[in-house]
Design an enzyme around this catalytic site. Structure first.
Site, mmCIF file in Angstrom:
data_model
loop_
_atom_site.group_PDB
_atom_site.id
_atom_site.type_symbol
_atom_site.label_atom_id
_atom_site.label_comp_id
_atom_site.label_asym_id
_atom_site.label_seq_id
_atom_site.Cartn_x
_atom_site.Cartn_y
_atom_site.Cartn_z
ATOM 1 N N ASN A 32 0.861 -1.195 0.000
ATOM 2 C CA ASN A 32 0.000 0.000 0.000
ATOM 3 C C ASN A 32 0.901 1.251 0.000
ATOM 4 O OD1 ASN A 32 -2.571 1.569 1.908
ATOM 5 N ND2 ASN A 32 -2.680 0.895 -0.189
ATOM 6 N N ALA A 35 4.199 8.028 -1.400
ATOM 7 C CA ALA A 35 5.439 8.780 -1.654
ATOM 8 C C ALA A 35 6.464 8.607 -0.529
ATOM 9 C CB ALA A 35 5.106 10.254 -1.847
ATOM 10 N N HIS A 37 7.123 5.836 1.178
ATOM 11 C CA HIS A 37 7.885 4.610 0.872
ATOM 12 C C HIS A 37 8.840 4.852 -0.291
ATOM 13 C CE1 HIS A 37 4.101 2.831 2.643
ATOM 14 N NE2 HIS A 37 5.010 2.200 3.339
ATOM 15 N N ASP A 152 8.135 5.888 11.887
ATOM 16 C CA ASP A 152 7.944 4.835 12.893
ATOM 17 C C ASP A 152 9.201 4.815 13.753
ATOM 18 O OD1 ASP A 152 5.349 3.766 12.099
ATOM 19 O OD2 ASP A 152 6.371 3.232 10.247
ATOM 20 N N LEU A 178 8.322 12.126 5.417
ATOM 21 C CA LEU A 178 7.780 12.994 4.363
ATOM 22 C C LEU A 178 6.453 13.573 4.847
ATOM 23 C CD1 LEU A 178 9.787 12.670 2.086
ATOM 24 C CD2 LEU A 178 7.937 11.856 0.636
ATOM 25 N N SER A 188 -0.169 5.537 5.199
ATOM 26 C CA SER A 188 -1.252 4.805 4.527
ATOM 27 C C SER A 188 -2.581 5.070 5.240
ATOM 28 C CB SER A 188 -0.996 3.302 4.549
ATOM 29 O OG SER A 188 0.293 3.018 4.120
HETATM 30 O O1 PAF Z 1 6.991 -0.550 8.760
HETATM 31 C C1 PAF Z 1 6.470 -1.539 8.192
HETATM 32 O O2 PAF Z 1 5.875 -1.433 7.133
HETATM 33 C C2 PAF Z 1 6.573 -2.912 8.846
HETATM 34 O O3 PAF Z 1 6.502 -2.821 10.226
HETATM 35 C C3 PAF Z 1 7.844 -3.687 8.416
HETATM 36 C C4 PAF Z 1 9.116 -3.013 8.877
HETATM 37 C C5 PAF Z 1 7.865 -3.842 6.904
HETATM 38 C C6 PAF Z 1 7.819 -5.090 9.042
HETATM 39 O O4 PAF Z 1 6.693 -5.803 8.640
#
Ligand code: PAF
EC number: 6.3.2.1
Length: 281
Positions: A32, A35, A37, A152, A178, A188
């Site tokens: 999902n 920008a 990511h 995160d 961002l 998301s």
């Molecule tokens: O941040 C995320 O999207 C998830 O926690 C990760 C690091 C891909 C682990 O599933």
């Protein structure tokens, strides 16, 4: 961009690159993609010869009340975005590939202390699932470096600690959050906000900035936390926490400590839970 589902195919491609002396950057995701990511892929691109992304909705990091089944799965759209970012390889495994004995029977990695506060206190077991799946992915991809979003923040700290404690040979890089023009961190979850909630949501970032200012002016951190939570509640949020912590270990700051701190907020708008943070430079 090539997409592979199984471990053998993944390893074959990476073995080929290694044979040519190329370095590998890795961006694990749950799909999902937006920008935010894409900016992680861009950073990996700048630091490694080849970039691998993974899309895997990891069952072990979802609590019993968090809907694993309903998590958005948008693989085709994700593939388009990743190809545009010049990602070289997408690893999109089945659950059985990462959990050959089933998710419930998996070896589990627990990072003590860091995972017991803030998000960890509200989502028991969440970071065990994250640490476990990231360790499994690192073992499969064997990257030189891996990029995680600073949005995160606690997750980034947990991964850094795991990598150091288990001597995993991978460099962890944190990528800046961002933001939309009004300051809302890209996530998301923003897609679930109503127009009214979307208009309120930037107050989270504004509150983080105020927390930073108040600490710089010498206000005590418990008072700053209390003021921030009250302000959010008055604006219509249900705050889970508004916290000032040490960047190093997310512990509570000592009296008068103003260096190396970060402000973190988790708050609900309706059914959508938003998190954000602001490390103090
Ligand atoms: O941040 C995320 O999207 C998830 O926690 C990760 C690091 C891909 C682990 O599933």
């Amino acid at each position: 961009m090539q997409t592979v589902q199984d471990a053998a195919a993944l390893r074959a491609v990476i073995r080929g690159w290694r044979g040519q002396g190329l370095t590998v950057g890795f961006v694990p995701t749950m799909g999902n993609l937006h920008a935010g990511h894409h900016s992680l892929i861009k950073l990996a691109r700048a630091r490694a010869d080849r970039v691998v992304a993974s899309v895997f909705v990891n069952p072990t990091q979802f609590g019993p009340n968090e809907d694993f089944e309903r998590y958005p799965r948008t693989l085709v759209q994700d593939q388009v975005g990743l190809a545009e970012q010049e990602c070289d390889l997408l690893f999109a495994p089945e659950v059985a590939t990462l959990y050959p004995f089933g998710a419930e029977q998996s070896v589990s990695i627990h990072v003590p202390l860091l995972t017991e506060t803030l998000e960890g206190a509200r989502r028991p077991g969440h970071f065990d699932g994250v640490a476990t799946v990231v360790c499994k992915l690192f073992n499969l991809v064997q990257p030189d470096l891996a990029v995680f979003g600073q949005k995160d923040f606690q997750q980034l700290k947990v991964i850094e600690r795991m990598v150091r404690d288990l001597s995993l040979p991978v460099k962890i890089m944190g990528a800046p959050t961002l933001r939309a023009d009004d300051g809302l961190a890209l996530s998301s979850r923003n897609q679930y906000l109503t127009p009214e909630q979307r208009a309120l949501a930037p107050q989270i970032y504004a509150t983080l900035q105020q927390m930073r200012e108040l600490i710089a002016k010498g206000h005590a951190w418990p008072v700053v936390e209390q003021a921030a939570a009250s302000k959010l509640a008055r604006a219509g949020f249900e705050p889970d926490y508004a916290a000032i912590r040490r960047v190093e270990d997310l512990g509570e700051p000592g009296e008068g400590e103003t260096e190396g701190l970060v402000a973190l907020i988790a708050a609900r708008l309706g059914t959508t839970r938003l998190i954000d943070n602001l490390p103090f430079e």
